[in-house]
Write a protein that holds these residues in place. Structure first.
Motif, short mmCIF file in Angstrom:
data_model
loop_
_atom_site.label_atom_id
_atom_site.label_comp_id
_atom_site.label_asym_id
_atom_site.label_seq_id
_atom_site.Cartn_x
_atom_site.Cartn_y
_atom_site.Cartn_z
N HIS A 69 -5.11 -29.45 120.71
CA HIS A 69 -4.21 -30.61 120.64
C HIS A 69 -3.38 -30.61 119.35
O HIS A 69 -2.49 -31.44 119.19
N ARG A 70 -3.65 -29.68 118.44
CA ARG A 70 -2.84 -29.57 117.21
C ARG A 70 -1.37 -29.30 117.54
O ARG A 70 -0.49 -29.53 116.72
N ASN A 71 -1.14 -28.80 118.74
CA ASN A 71 0.21 -28.55 119.20
C ASN A 71 1.08 -29.81 119.13
O ASN A 71 2.29 -29.74 118.88
N ALA A 72 0.47 -30.98 119.29
CA ALA A 72 1.21 -32.24 119.23
C ALA A 72 1.71 -32.51 117.82
O ALA A 72 2.84 -32.99 117.62
N ALA A 73 0.87 -32.25 116.82
CA ALA A 73 1.27 -32.47 115.43
C ALA A 73 2.40 -31.52 115.04
O ALA A 73 3.32 -31.90 114.30
N ARG A 142 10.45 -37.79 101.96
CA ARG A 142 10.67 -38.76 103.04
C ARG A 142 9.35 -39.32 103.55
O ARG A 142 9.23 -40.52 103.81
N SER A 143 8.35 -38.46 103.71
CA SER A 143 7.08 -38.91 104.29
C SER A 143 6.28 -39.78 103.34
O SER A 143 5.36 -40.49 103.78
N ALA A 144 6.59 -39.74 102.05
CA ALA A 144 5.87 -40.57 101.08
C ALA A 144 6.43 -41.98 101.00
O ALA A 144 5.82 -42.87 100.39
N PHE A 148 7.31 -44.79 106.69
CA PHE A 148 7.21 -43.55 107.44
C PHE A 148 6.09 -43.66 108.47
O PHE A 148 4.98 -44.10 108.15
N ASP A 149 6.36 -43.26 109.70
CA ASP A 149 5.38 -43.37 110.78
C ASP A 149 4.40 -42.21 110.70
O ASP A 149 4.73 -41.07 111.03
N ARG A 150 3.19 -42.50 110.29
CA ARG A 150 2.16 -41.48 110.07
C ARG A 150 1.27 -41.25 111.29
O ARG A 150 0.39 -40.39 111.25
N ARG A 151 1.48 -41.99 112.34
CA ARG A 151 0.50 -41.99 113.44
C ARG A 151 0.29 -40.61 114.06
O ARG A 151 -0.83 -40.31 114.51
N ALA A 152 1.32 -39.79 114.10
CA ALA A 152 1.17 -38.46 114.72
C ALA A 152 0.48 -37.47 113.81
O ALA A 152 0.17 -36.35 114.25
N PHE A 153 0.21 -37.87 112.57
CA PHE A 153 -0.27 -36.90 111.59
C PHE A 153 -1.62 -37.28 110.98
O PHE A 153 -1.92 -36.94 109.84
N ASP A 154 -2.44 -37.95 111.75
CA ASP A 154 -3.81 -38.26 111.33
C ASP A 154 -4.69 -37.08 111.75
O ASP A 154 -5.52 -37.18 112.66
N ASN A 155 -4.49 -35.96 111.08
CA ASN A 155 -5.06 -34.69 111.54
C ASN A 155 -5.90 -33.97 110.49
O ASN A 155 -5.93 -32.75 110.43
N ALA A 156 -6.60 -34.74 109.66
CA ALA A 156 -7.39 -34.12 108.60
C ALA A 156 -8.45 -33.18 109.16
O ALA A 156 -8.73 -32.12 108.57
N GLU A 219 1.46 -25.95 112.89
CA GLU A 219 0.25 -26.30 113.65
C GLU A 219 -0.78 -27.05 112.81
O GLU A 219 -1.65 -27.72 113.36
N CYS A 220 -0.67 -26.92 111.49
CA CYS A 220 -1.64 -27.56 110.61
C CYS A 220 -1.15 -28.91 110.10
O CYS A 220 -1.77 -29.50 109.20
N ALA A 221 -0.03 -29.41 110.60
CA ALA A 221 0.61 -30.58 110.05
C ALA A 221 -0.34 -31.78 109.98
O ALA A 221 -1.02 -32.11 110.94
N THR A 222 -0.34 -32.41 108.80
CA THR A 222 -1.21 -33.57 108.56
C THR A 222 -0.69 -34.33 107.36
O THR A 222 0.07 -33.79 106.55
N MET A 223 -1.10 -35.56 107.22
CA MET A 223 -0.89 -36.24 105.95
C MET A 223 -1.90 -35.66 104.96
O MET A 223 -3.09 -35.57 105.25
N GLY A 224 -1.39 -35.23 103.81
CA GLY A 224 -2.27 -34.57 102.86
C GLY A 224 -1.66 -34.52 101.48
O GLY A 224 -0.91 -35.42 101.09
N CYS A 225 -1.96 -33.46 100.76
CA CYS A 225 -1.51 -33.28 99.38
C CYS A 225 -0.39 -32.25 99.33
O CYS A 225 -0.52 -31.15 99.87
N ALA A 226 0.71 -32.59 98.65
CA ALA A 226 1.87 -31.71 98.56
C ALA A 226 1.53 -30.37 97.91
O ALA A 226 2.19 -29.36 98.17
N SER A 227 0.50 -30.35 97.08
CA SER A 227 0.15 -29.11 96.38
C SER A 227 -0.15 -27.98 97.34
O SER A 227 0.10 -26.80 97.03
N PHE A 228 -0.67 -28.30 98.54
CA PHE A 228 -1.05 -27.23 99.46
C PHE A 228 0.17 -26.45 99.93
O PHE A 228 0.17 -25.22 99.91
#
Length: 335
Positions: A69-73, A142-144, A148-156, A219-228
């Motif tokens: 389902h990561r395809n959605a992110a 932009r995402s910060a 910003f709509d984060r709902r699609a990126f709750d993918n930790a 495919e790895c898209a998520t809310m996270g840390c910019a450093s990565f």
């Protein structure tokens, strides 16, 4: 040769999205290069398309599984980036929750090239790193912002399966002397929710069209840390400098251009704190591309041993600034 099951899956996807009937499909040509998805160019009577399906088991030597389902992110990340770079990013034609796949424009043309291919063929002479950094910083910025709509990126959890486990925790199991440091970094990245992270900012995933970068394979898209994202891309540039010593200093110059361009846009957090996290993470990712589940293919054994040695030393004795880190990496790579 294309398997019948794959052809049927491609046809079902196009039919579901109303793009083409089965009898309108002229050819299905698999595209190579990735380990995490089945990708193909589909020629139809209505035009050409690129289709992508996420794989549950990745094509690597080690056991590596990830949810499809990561395809959605990934599709959602492309939507965000497309809005920012209208005209350069591929057109999106829809996604199927049934097939766990999506369809986008097949990007082609005389002015289109894969950044990795260009770097390997002629070195880092065209200054593309700064333009990639500018696009990446724009997505992060932009995402910060509030709203910003984060709902699609709750993918930790997906990010952990695709990046933190194979790149940090797995390597800690091999190099136990730095395992605590690697696992602590993985824990911090897992908890971060600051910006929209792409997760695979690699030259192999970046096309240039008419001089502008097109960033794919999120495919790895998520809310996270910019450093990565920053460290991930810098890692590839530095390792290519190890691979081609004659281009080592130009690659280091590209790294410097990337960092200076990117950091000028950072307004969502303290620049020094972000730079420190990048400086700590970068040597960990360098080690991961030697001893992780997805090692780079172009380093020989001597080069791998060299990267392993200086990465382990820097991880054990970290730098808190990027200037300090790059000074040490310059000596390690060019000596």
């Amino acid at each position: 040769m294309v398997g019948e099951d794959f052809e049927n899956r491609c046809a079902s996807l196009l039919e579901e999205l109303g793009l083409a009937r089965r009898d309108e499909i002229i050819s299905v040509v698999p595209l190579t290069g990735g380990v995490a998805s089945d990708i193909a160019k589909i020629e139809t009577e209505n035009g050409d398309y690129c289709v992508k399906f996420a794989l549950e088991k990745l094509r690597v030597k080690e056991e590596w599984h990830a949810p499809v389902h990561r395809n959605a992110a990934e599709y959602a990340w492309l939507e965000v980036a497309s809005e920012m770079a209208l005209g350069y990013f591929p057109k999106l034609f829809g996604r199927s929750t049934v097939e766990n796949g999506f369809v986008m424009e097949f990007v082609s043309g005389d002015d289109v090239f894969v950044w990795k291919d260009a770097l390997m063929d002629r070195g880092p002479v065209e200054g593309e790193a700064g333009t990639v950094a500018r696009l990446l910083a724009g997505v992060h910025q932009r995402s910060a912002r509030a709203g910003f709509d984060r709902r699609a990126f709750d993918n930790a959890a997906d990010f952990s399966a695709l990046r933190l486990e194979p790149y940090l925790r797995f390597v800690g199991g091999i190099h136990t002397g730095v395992a605590d440091t690697l696992n602590e970094m993985a824990d911090d990245l897992f908890a971060a929710q600051t910006v929209l992270v792409h997760g695979d900012v690699s030259p192999k995933n970046i096309l240039f069209r008419d001089g502008a970068p097109v960033l794919l394979d999120a495919e790895c898209a998520t809310m996270g840390c910019a450093s990565f994202d920053v460290a991930f891309c810098l890692n590839h540039l530095l390792l290519k400098g190890v691979h081609t010593p004659e281009h080592a200093r130009p690659y280091l110059s590209e790294v410097s251009d990337f960092v200076s361009t990117y950091l000028k846009a950072v307004d969502w957090e303290d620049v020094a704190a972000l730079s420190r996290r990048i400086a700590h993470l970068l040597p960990m990712l360098m080690l991961a591309r030697v001893d992780g589940k997805s090692p780079v293919e172009y380093l020989d054994e001597a080069q791998r041993a060299r990267v392993r040695a200086f990465s382990l030393h820097i991880i054990a004795h970290p730098e808190d600034t990027l200037d300090g880190l790059f000074s040490r990496l310059t000596k390690a790579i060019t000596s």
